[in-house]
Design a protein around this motif. Structure first.
Motif, mmCIF file in Angstrom:
data_model
loop_
_atom_site.group_PDB
_atom_site.id
_atom_site.type_symbol
_atom_site.label_atom_id
_atom_site.label_comp_id
_atom_site.label_asym_id
_atom_site.label_seq_id
_atom_site.Cartn_x
_atom_site.Cartn_y
_atom_site.Cartn_z
ATOM 1 N N TYR A 128 6.395 -3.214 -7.325
ATOM 2 C CA TYR A 128 5.856 -1.698 -7.194
ATOM 3 C C TYR A 128 4.466 -1.082 -7.206
ATOM 4 N N PRO A 129 3.404 -0.227 -6.673
ATOM 5 C CA PRO A 129 2.403 0.065 -7.392
ATOM 6 C C PRO A 129 2.773 1.195 -8.158
ATOM 7 N N ASN A 130 1.711 1.709 -9.391
ATOM 8 C CA ASN A 130 2.369 2.875 -10.723
ATOM 9 C C ASN A 130 1.785 4.089 -10.876
ATOM 10 N N PHE A 131 2.055 4.626 -8.846
ATOM 11 C CA PHE A 131 1.597 5.879 -8.792
ATOM 12 C C PHE A 131 1.163 7.105 -9.616
ATOM 13 N N GLU A 132 1.670 6.690 -10.721
ATOM 14 C CA GLU A 132 1.997 7.534 -12.166
ATOM 15 C C GLU A 132 -0.019 7.449 -12.698
ATOM 16 N N TYR A 171 7.057 -5.725 -12.796
ATOM 17 C CA TYR A 171 8.291 -6.028 -12.721
ATOM 18 C C TYR A 171 8.981 -5.940 -10.984
ATOM 19 N N HIS A 172 9.138 -6.413 -11.003
ATOM 20 C CA HIS A 172 9.732 -7.694 -9.752
ATOM 21 C C HIS A 172 10.743 -6.800 -9.543
ATOM 22 N N GLY A 173 10.608 -6.569 -7.715
ATOM 23 C CA GLY A 173 12.368 -6.002 -6.981
ATOM 24 C C GLY A 173 12.428 -6.671 -5.993
ATOM 25 N N TRP A 174 13.361 -6.123 -4.997
ATOM 26 C CA TRP A 174 13.680 -7.244 -3.585
ATOM 27 C C TRP A 174 13.662 -6.011 -2.915
ATOM 28 N N VAL A 175 12.687 -5.696 -1.876
ATOM 29 C CA VAL A 175 12.836 -5.301 -0.805
ATOM 30 C C VAL A 175 13.098 -5.926 0.108
ATOM 31 N N TRP A 176 12.527 -5.457 1.795
ATOM 32 C CA TRP A 176 12.069 -6.122 3.127
ATOM 33 C C TRP A 176 10.917 -7.321 2.623
ATOM 34 N N VAL A 206 5.640 2.840 -16.934
ATOM 35 C CA VAL A 206 4.161 3.201 -16.528
ATOM 36 C C VAL A 206 3.117 3.739 -16.954
ATOM 37 N N ASP A 207 2.002 3.831 -16.731
ATOM 38 C CA ASP A 207 0.506 4.180 -17.504
ATOM 39 C C ASP A 207 0.838 5.471 -17.069
ATOM 40 N N ALA A 208 1.275 6.155 -18.199
ATOM 41 C CA ALA A 208 1.338 7.984 -18.242
ATOM 42 C C ALA A 208 -0.128 8.228 -18.559
ATOM 43 N N GLN A 235 -5.689 -6.375 -11.613
ATOM 44 C CA GLN A 235 -6.109 -4.689 -11.938
ATOM 45 C C GLN A 235 -5.439 -3.969 -12.772
ATOM 46 N N GLY A 236 -3.931 -4.943 -12.826
ATOM 47 C CA GLY A 236 -2.962 -4.392 -14.516
ATOM 48 C C GLY A 236 -2.492 -2.337 -13.148
ATOM 49 N N LEU A 237 -2.429 -3.019 -11.610
ATOM 50 C CA LEU A 237 -1.557 -1.132 -11.122
ATOM 51 C C LEU A 237 -0.413 -1.195 -10.694
ATOM 52 N N LEU A 238 0.479 -1.937 -11.621
ATOM 53 C CA LEU A 238 1.977 -1.813 -11.580
ATOM 54 C C LEU A 238 2.932 -1.713 -11.927
ATOM 55 N N LEU A 239 4.279 -1.510 -11.970
ATOM 56 C CA LEU A 239 4.881 -0.931 -12.930
ATOM 57 C C LEU A 239 5.681 -2.232 -13.815
ATOM 58 N N LYS A 240 6.335 -2.113 -15.070
ATOM 59 C CA LYS A 240 6.141 -2.945 -16.380
ATOM 60 C C LYS A 240 7.227 -2.812 -16.520
ATOM 61 N N GLU A 241 7.704 -4.000 -16.779
ATOM 62 C CA GLU A 241 8.853 -4.379 -17.770
ATOM 63 C C GLU A 241 8.823 -3.497 -18.949
ATOM 64 N N ALA A 242 9.305 -4.065 -19.964
ATOM 65 C CA ALA A 242 8.946 -3.953 -21.002
ATOM 66 C C ALA A 242 8.331 -4.440 -21.960
#
Length: 720
Positions: free
Chosen positions: A335-339, A324-329, A383-385, A312-319
């Motif tokens: 990352y959801p794009n809460f904006e 975008y992919h990060g590394w957490v637990w 972000v999708d602003a 659904q295209g709901l994530l933070l994006k690269e240029a």
């Protein structure tokens, strides 16, 4: 330069914060708002006799000036000097003259005394696990709201620098007579408000930017948590231990180990095979379950939540518009794009389904700065602003990421339970967050310096609209000693959010983990906490309905005419009546307490003290110094046999303790309802109004005749 001042705020009854959480609030008539957009030249103006200059600047050149003391060489986040392409962008600096006698309150959770003058902070939410002491420029929250106080007159100037980009504020370090604010952006909304007293300033700013709602009464009980409770059997055993030791408990929190491979909205099928049964079982014992949700999603296209967010295209994006992919637990993390409003609606729907399927009493939101073990998110992340009027880059909205996650979670809980008050609390936040969720102070360490900083940190956050707040009892990291644990427990007894939490590698710090000496004292402290719940609940309701004062307040808010209280950061008022003076030093068994003018009573034995002086107060381990202001009426509940969340439910009898005054009339509003829902906002709640005239001990009680819900069979008053 475009600078537009308004004396009467133009956004009244509209969504007022372009760069903050959008809500509808009443705006104070005297609020001045300055829109600063793409400035091309410097400009000067004045507010309440303070000279203000706004200067467009080159970030690279400004960095050299600000960094002449090597401040940014060891602070995080540093001003960026990596390459000219980054640092030659626009920035704005605001300079405000600072009279020599003014103190500075507010600004959220950076580590510093209550008076922040002389310090420098950064507004950039970060997850940094190192020790949190005064050398830290920024932590998990950005609260660019400061109160400038004149202790001689009591007058207060409020300034808010509303920008969610990276920013820095110097409070007299670069120049002793100036506040300097530097934001890495080309626009800023600057608010100013002049008030006669700090209480007026708090009331106006909290009504404008938002303040806490009263939680369900059970949330004011004791919470137990640990990163390490790794199975349903461990949770059952924990509940049994509290019952066996006759310790009241209202909530148990589940850290990330309950999840299936750190996937949000899931349960590990082997270690938590029947989560609904577990929740129901604990609910029958009177204990609520509060699970954690992290901001990042495990990248796994076989995981339905992730698959939906990707498709659904709901994530933070690269240029290049890839996710975008990060590394957490979870490892590989997106990352959801809460904006995006679409993302918030989607997340709210997932929250609603999750809390509907399981009887959880609230949600704990973490890692939502957002955290990334690979380092900060790059400036190029987009972000999708579509909801925003400025910029498509995450860096422009970074500081409110956690608040937007909290907003969506709050809306999901509200959708699932229309007649219940949502309980959400978060690590990261931006100004306005309090309208949706509470907060805790994050990963504090089990050291005395951290305990000493907790109180000014919490008081500063309370002035930013937060009533539902607290810290991890005993500290999250390292190993708490019995003495440190007890002193932390004493302080937390007076915090609205009273939670014991520790990390997986620290020593056990449940109340029964330190032996009989500590256990006996914790039992007494918890009995006191539950006894005070009706007072705390009333204070939370009154603060929500009228916003006259925070539940936790510096002494200067209640006693503005007393110059001696303005620098006191190791004591505070809890509600209108209780002065709390915790012991925060190792080995200390008595402490000096300054009492403002008037008559004060020892809460425990009724000893009378005259105000306007300092007293030496005996404070052995397990004893929290509490002084009661004259003319106060305290409601108390007594539960000799109840040791669970049921202790938050009203008994048949209300005990009132009156601390008499010859000069102050007493009026106390006490709210009796089911402990949840919204009856207290209307005449449907049973509100008891108690009156006692100065010099009298005769109680007059007024109760609306049309009120519904529970009632007391007996009200008993004891006059000291």
């Amino acid at each position: 330069m475009q600078i537009h001042p308004w004396r009467q705020h133009p956004f009244e009854n509209q969504e007022v914060l372009a760069d903050g959480l959008r809500h509808r609030f009443d705006s104070p008539q005297s609020m001045e708002v300055y829109e600063i957009i793409s400035p091309g030249e410097a400009c000067c103006f004045s507010c309440a006799g303070l000279e203000i200059s706004v200067t467009p600047c080159n970030l690279k050149l400004k960095t050299a000036e600000w960094d002449r003391k090597n401040y940014f060489s060891y602070q995080k986040p540093a001003l960026e000097v990596a390459n000219d392409a980054d640092v030659n962008r626009d920035a704005i600096e605001v300079r405000i003259t600072l009279p020599s006698n003014y103190l500075i309150y507010g600004l959220g959770d950076p580590m510093a005394p209550l008076n922040r003058r002389g310090y420098r902070f950064s507004f950039w939410n970060v997850d940094d696990p190192t020790v949190q002491l005064e050398h830290r420029a920024s932590l998990y929250k950005s609260m660019p709201l400061c109160y400038l106080l004149d202790p001689k007159s009591g007058e207060c100037e409020v300034f808010v620098f509303d920008q969610t980009s990276r920013a820095h504020i110097d409070l007299g370090s670069l120049e002793a007579d100036a506040i300097r604010y530097l934001v890495e952006a080309d626009r800023l909304r600057l608010y100013h408000l002049h008030c006669e007293q700090l209480a007026d300033a708090y009331q106006a700013s909290s009504r404008f930017f938002g303040h806490s709602q009263c939680p369900a009464r059970a949330i004011l009980g004791y919470h137990q948590s640990r990163w390490g409770y790794d199975s349903a059997d461990a949770i059952r055993a924990l509940a049994a231990e509290f019952e066996a030791h006759k310790l009241p408990i209202s909530q148990i929190h589940l850290d990330i180990l309950y999840m299936d491979g750190y996937r949000n909205f899931t349960w590990d099928p082997e270690r938590f095979p029947r989560p609904q049964a577990l929740c129901e079982e604990l609910s029958d014992l009177g204990i609520g379950i509060v699970p954690i949700l992290d901001a990042g999603l495990k990248y796994d296209l076989d995981y339905p939540i992730c698959q939906e967010a990707v498709s659904q295209g709901l994530l933070l994006k690269e240029a290049d518009h890839s996710d975008y992919h990060g590394w957490v637990w979870p490892g590989d993390t997106v990352y959801p794009n809460f904006e995006s409003s679409a993302c918030r609606r989607w997340w709210a729907h997932k929250v609603s389904d999750f809390v509907s399927d399981y009887q959880v009493s609230g949600l704990w939101l973490d890692m939502n700065e957002p955290a990334n073990f690979n380092g900060e998110l790059p400036d190029s992340i987009a972000v999708d602003a579509s909801d925003s009027d400025d910029g498509l880059l995450h860096k422009n909205w970074h500081n409110r990421y956690g608040s937007q996650m909290s907003r969506a979670s709050y809306e999901g809980l509200r959708a699932a339970r229309r007649e219940q008050r949502p309980f959400v609390f978060s690590r990261a936040a931006y100004l306005g967050h309090a309208a949706f969720a509470g907060i805790w102070t994050g990963d504090s360490m089990s050291i005395w310096g951290q305990l000493q900083m907790q109180l000014p940190q919490l008081l500063s956050l309370s002035l930013c609209g937060f009533n539902l707040l607290g810290g991890d009892i005993g500290g999250f990291g390292f190993h708490a000693t019995p003495e440190l644990f007890l002193r932390w427990f004493e302080l937390s007894l007076a915090m609205p959010l009273m939670r014991n939490h520790a990390e997986i590698n620290s020593s056990a710090q449940e109340p029964f983990a330190f032996g009989d000496f500590v256990l006996e004292r914790v039992r007494r402290l918890l009995a006191l906490r539950y006894q005070l719940i009706p007072y705390l609940y009333d204070a939370m309701i009154e603060s929500e309905l009228h916003a006259e004062q925070p539940v936790l307040a510096p002494l200067a808010l209640h006693f503005p005419e007393d110059e001696r209280v303005y620098e006191i950061g190791d004591a505070f008022m809890l509600g209108r009546s209780l002065l709390i003076a915790p012991v925060l030093q190792a080995g200390q068994r008595e402490r000096l307490i300054y009492l403002p003018e008037g008559i004060w009573y020892d809460y425990y034995d009724g000893q009378v003290y005259s105000g306007g002086q300092s007293i030496i107060y005996s404070a052995p381990l397990g004893h929290l110094p509490i002084l009661v202001r004259e003319g106060s009426l305290l409601p108390e509940w007594s539960y000799p046999d109840r040791v669970s969340m049921n202790a938050c439910r009203p008994p048949d009898q209300l005990h009132l303790r009156y601390f008499p005054s010859k000069t102050r009339n007493c009026h106390y509003a006490h709210y009796l309802d089911e402990g949840d829902g919204y009856a207290y906002r209307s005449a449907r709640a049973r509100r008891y109004d108690f009156y006692i005239e100065a010099g009298s001990d005769q109680l007059e009680t007024i109760v609306p005749g049309d009120a519904s819900g529970p009632r007391y069979a007996e009200i008993e008053m004891r006059c000291l």
